[in-house]
Design an enzyme around this catalytic site. Sequence first.
Site, PDB file in Angstrom:
ATOM      1  N   ARG A  78      19.687  27.219  47.711  1.00 32.41           N
ATOM      2  CA  ARG A  78      20.606  28.055  48.470  1.00 32.41           C
ATOM      3  C   ARG A  78      21.973  28.189  47.802  1.00 32.41           C
ATOM      4  O   ARG A  78      22.540  29.280  47.734  1.00 32.41           O
ATOM      5  CB  ARG A  78      20.758  27.504  49.899  1.00 32.41           C
ATOM      6  N   LYS A 125      42.838  39.817  46.096  1.00 31.64           N
ATOM      7  CA  LYS A 125      42.145  39.795  47.388  1.00 31.64           C
ATOM      8  C   LYS A 125      40.757  39.196  47.190  1.00 31.64           C
ATOM      9  O   LYS A 125      39.732  39.872  47.265  1.00 31.64           O
ATOM     10  CB  LYS A 125      42.068  41.201  47.969  1.00 31.64           C
ATOM     11  N   ASP A 135      51.719  53.264  44.509  1.00 30.76           N
ATOM     12  CA  ASP A 135      51.001  52.842  45.704  1.00 30.76           C
ATOM     13  C   ASP A 135      50.788  53.988  46.682  1.00 30.76           C
ATOM     14  O   ASP A 135      51.734  54.661  47.101  1.00 30.76           O
ATOM     15  CB  ASP A 135      51.775  51.715  46.396  1.00 30.76           C
ATOM     16  N   GLU A 178      56.327  47.965  42.284  1.00 29.38           N
ATOM     17  CA  GLU A 178      55.614  48.929  43.127  1.00 29.38           C
ATOM     18  C   GLU A 178      56.558  50.020  43.609  1.00 29.38           C
ATOM     19  O   GLU A 178      57.683  49.738  44.043  1.00 29.38           O
ATOM     20  CB  GLU A 178      55.015  48.201  44.326  1.00 29.38           C
ATOM     21  N   LYS A 189      56.828  43.774  44.875  1.00 25.65           N
ATOM     22  CA  LYS A 189      56.224  44.638  45.890  1.00 25.65           C
ATOM     23  C   LYS A 189      57.302  45.208  46.806  1.00 25.65           C
ATOM     24  O   LYS A 189      58.494  44.879  46.699  1.00 25.65           O
ATOM     25  CB  LYS A 189      55.204  43.833  46.700  1.00 25.65           C
TER      26      LYS A 189
END
Length: 283
Positions: free
Chosen positions: A104, A139, A223, A201, A171
């Site tokens: 597994r 992510k 973005d 960004e 960001k």
Amino acid sequence: MNAQPNFPDLILEPLVRAALSEDLGSYGDLTTRTVIPAGTRYGACIVAREAGIASGMQLAAIAFRLVDPALAFRLHVPDGTPFKAGAVLAEISGDAASILTGERVALNFAGRLCAIATMTAGFVAETQGTRTRITCTRKTTPGLRIVEKQAVLHGGGFNHRFSLSDAILIKDNHIAAAGGIRPVLQAVKARASHMVRVEIEVDRLDQLAEVLDEGGADVVLLDNMDTPTLREAVAMTDGRLVLEASGNMRLERIAEVAATGVDYISVGALTHSAGTLDLGLDF
């Protein structure tokens, strides 16, 4: 696909060991210990139920080896290689109980990473004929970033930062907290090492113009811009900075975004939405 050297087993072993410990619990494989006579030997194959790109086979091999170093693992489809439905990816032979105990964890790693590599290959295919590269993001599944990002490489993509310490990525929230684009770029120029690359960004062309005027960045992340705006951003920049398009980059949109001339398209879905490719272990 991208032919990539494997990470040293030493780096990956802790991930696999943790997964095995989770699966074995306090008492080991109770079912196998109960129903399989000691000394039973068998052979098994990892078989693809659907087509894809191989990834995670190194981790599968480590899983079986950690369970039982005497097991023989024969790889048929190396990581980064396309395969068809029904393909035998690897063979394992030796103690039947050991094979069942490692099954597994080996399939969990391989199925998840094959899915990431396969999804990545689909996005990369949409960029053919352009210079645009598909890249992943941070992510990722906590604890599995290194192998999920390697799966992106196996699918023909490229990697963004592995961690917050790899590069400076400014960001929108950094810009808001620091007081604007010029203050953050001035801070970077005053404080950052010359060895560190800087990305910032923007989501509007006037912000891009401000970055170009101020200087201090190597890469601009465009973005959530529509395609005409991306095309205009490429023209404005005129090769002075690397451009990365990001935000809601669905597969059906990739070809038109790549055609704008951006250097990179970052796709969070490669690692947060890939699912699991259907693989099985057949005795």
